[in-house]
Design an enzyme around this catalytic site. Structure first.
Site, PDB file in Angstrom:
ATOM      1  N   THR A 159      35.243  46.225  41.657  1.00 50.37           N
ATOM      2  CA  THR A 159      36.555  45.690  42.016  1.00 50.37           C
ATOM      3  C   THR A 159      37.108  46.472  43.199  1.00 50.37           C
ATOM      4  O   THR A 159      36.531  47.486  43.622  1.00 50.37           O
ATOM      5  CB  THR A 159      37.544  45.826  40.836  1.00 50.37           C
ATOM      6  OG1 THR A 159      37.702  47.209  40.538  1.00 50.37           O
ATOM      7  CG2 THR A 159      37.065  45.046  39.620  1.00 50.37           C
TER       8      THR A 159
ATOM      9  N   TYR B 213      46.130  44.380  46.502  1.00 49.58           N
ATOM     10  CA  TYR B 213      45.236  44.150  45.372  1.00 49.58           C
ATOM     11  C   TYR B 213      45.242  45.328  44.414  1.00 49.58           C
ATOM     12  O   TYR B 213      45.356  46.475  44.841  1.00 49.58           O
ATOM     13  CB  TYR B 213      43.788  43.962  45.853  1.00 49.58           C
ATOM     14  CG  TYR B 213      43.589  42.728  46.696  1.00 49.58           C
ATOM     15  CD1 TYR B 213      43.368  41.495  46.105  1.00 49.58           C
ATOM     16  CD2 TYR B 213      43.627  42.808  48.078  1.00 49.58           C
ATOM     17  CE1 TYR B 213      43.185  40.355  46.876  1.00 49.58           C
ATOM     18  CE2 TYR B 213      43.450  41.680  48.856  1.00 49.58           C
ATOM     19  CZ  TYR B 213      43.224  40.456  48.254  1.00 49.58           C
ATOM     20  OH  TYR B 213      43.056  39.331  49.019  1.00 49.58           O
TER      21      TYR B 213
ATOM     22  N   GLN C  82      42.000  37.367  52.073  1.00 51.13           N
ATOM     23  CA  GLN C  82      43.191  37.989  52.641  1.00 51.13           C
ATOM     24  C   GLN C  82      42.887  39.475  52.654  1.00 51.13           C
ATOM     25  O   GLN C  82      42.782  40.108  51.614  1.00 51.13           O
ATOM     26  CB  GLN C  82      44.430  37.707  51.794  1.00 51.13           C
ATOM     27  CG  GLN C  82      45.661  38.459  52.290  1.00 51.13           C
ATOM     28  CD  GLN C  82      46.854  38.266  51.362  1.00 51.13           C
ATOM     29  OE1 GLN C  82      47.216  37.149  51.048  1.00 51.13           O
ATOM     30  NE2 GLN C  82      47.446  39.374  50.939  1.00 51.13           N
TER      31      GLN C  82
ATOM     32  N   GLU D 158      31.216  45.678  52.466  1.00 48.87           N
ATOM     33  CA  GLU D 158      31.935  44.392  52.448  1.00 48.87           C
ATOM     34  C   GLU D 158      30.959  43.204  52.451  1.00 48.87           C
ATOM     35  O   GLU D 158      31.155  42.196  53.125  1.00 48.87           O
ATOM     36  CB  GLU D 158      32.916  44.296  53.623  1.00 48.87           C
ATOM     37  CG  GLU D 158      33.934  45.408  53.681  1.00 48.87           C
ATOM     38  CD  GLU D 158      34.918  45.447  52.515  1.00 48.87           C
ATOM     39  OE1 GLU D 158      34.987  44.485  51.734  1.00 48.87           O
ATOM     40  OE2 GLU D 158      35.613  46.472  52.387  1.00 48.87           O
TER      41      GLU D 158
ATOM     42  N   GLY E 155      43.205  43.277  52.711  1.00 48.83           N
ATOM     43  CA  GLY E 155      44.251  44.190  52.280  1.00 48.83           C
ATOM     44  C   GLY E 155      43.694  45.283  51.399  1.00 48.83           C
ATOM     45  O   GLY E 155      42.544  45.231  50.965  1.00 48.83           O
TER      46      GLY E 155
ATOM     47  N   CYS F 188      41.641  44.623  34.133  1.00 52.19           N
ATOM     48  CA  CYS F 188      40.733  44.086  33.118  1.00 52.19           C
ATOM     49  C   CYS F 188      41.066  42.603  32.931  1.00 52.19           C
ATOM     50  O   CYS F 188      42.106  42.122  33.379  1.00 52.19           O
ATOM     51  CB  CYS F 188      40.874  44.847  31.802  1.00 52.19           C
ATOM     52  SG  CYS F 188      42.441  44.588  30.950  1.00 52.19           S
TER      53      CYS F 188
END
EC number: 2.7.1.21
Length: 192
Positions: free
Chosen positions: A10, A174, A167, A84, A169, A178
């Site tokens: 994440t 972000y 988007q 990325e 950021g 969970c």
């Protein structure tokens, strides 16, 4: 024999610091590493891999014009690292597969698995389908102590669940969450 690795996590799980750490390890041993990053991620300038703790390194920009196979043939690196990787397209992932299979150069791609709506990115989908090894880079939920598996987009500190898939950021946009906290925040948003 070289392999294609996809290491996903994440937001805020330490993917970029891991890329920089692996690059450092290769270079410290006198080995050549090619560091690549998507043209899409321009948070800190195009062609930079930057961790949240401040470490950074210049990288080769992956865009639609870059022939990664030719680059690998010319440079003959010991390893290719991609930051990325979720922003890659299927053709770019196919180039990485060719580099691994035909040039026998290991490729380690790092990226998000899914977007803030739980949908896979094109690059992640292709990497999950083709990678020899898939590894999760773990972190904890922003709201509780469970393992974060989702990215929640926020605006002014409030969760939002609509908008374009991409988007760019960081922590201002972000948070890792969970599934239970994601569902709870989504339910609260829908009931307003």
């Amino acid at each position: 024999m070289a392999k294609l690795y996809f290491r996903y996590g994440t937001m805020n799980s330490g993917k970029s610091i891991e890329v920089l750490r692996v690059a450092h390890n290769y270079e410290e041993q006198g080995k050549k590493v090619l560091l690549l990053t998507s043209v899409v991620d321009d948070r800190f300038g195009v062609g930079k891999v930057v961790s949240r703790i401040g470490m950074q390194k210049n990288a080769i920009v992956v865009d639609d014009t870059l022939d990664m196979i030719e680059l690998a043939q010319v440079e003959s690196p010991n390893c290719i690292l991609v930051d990325e990787a979720q922003f890659l397209n299927k053709k770019q992932v196919a180039q990485l597969i060719t580099i691994v299979d035909d040039l026998n150069i290991p490729v380690i791609a790092y990226g998000l698995r899914a977007d803030f709506m739980g949908q896979l990115f094109e690059g992640s989908t292709a990497l999950i389908a083709a990678a020899d090894t898939i590894e999760e880079i773990k972190t904890v939920c922003w709201y509780c102590d469970k393992k974060a598996i989702m990215n929640m987009r926020c605006k002014d500190g409030e969760p939002i669940f609509h908008g374009e898939q991409i988007q760019i950021g960081g922590n201002e946009s972000y948070v890792p969450v969970c599934r239970k906290c994601y569902a709870s925040k989504l339910k609260a948003t829908l009931s307003v």
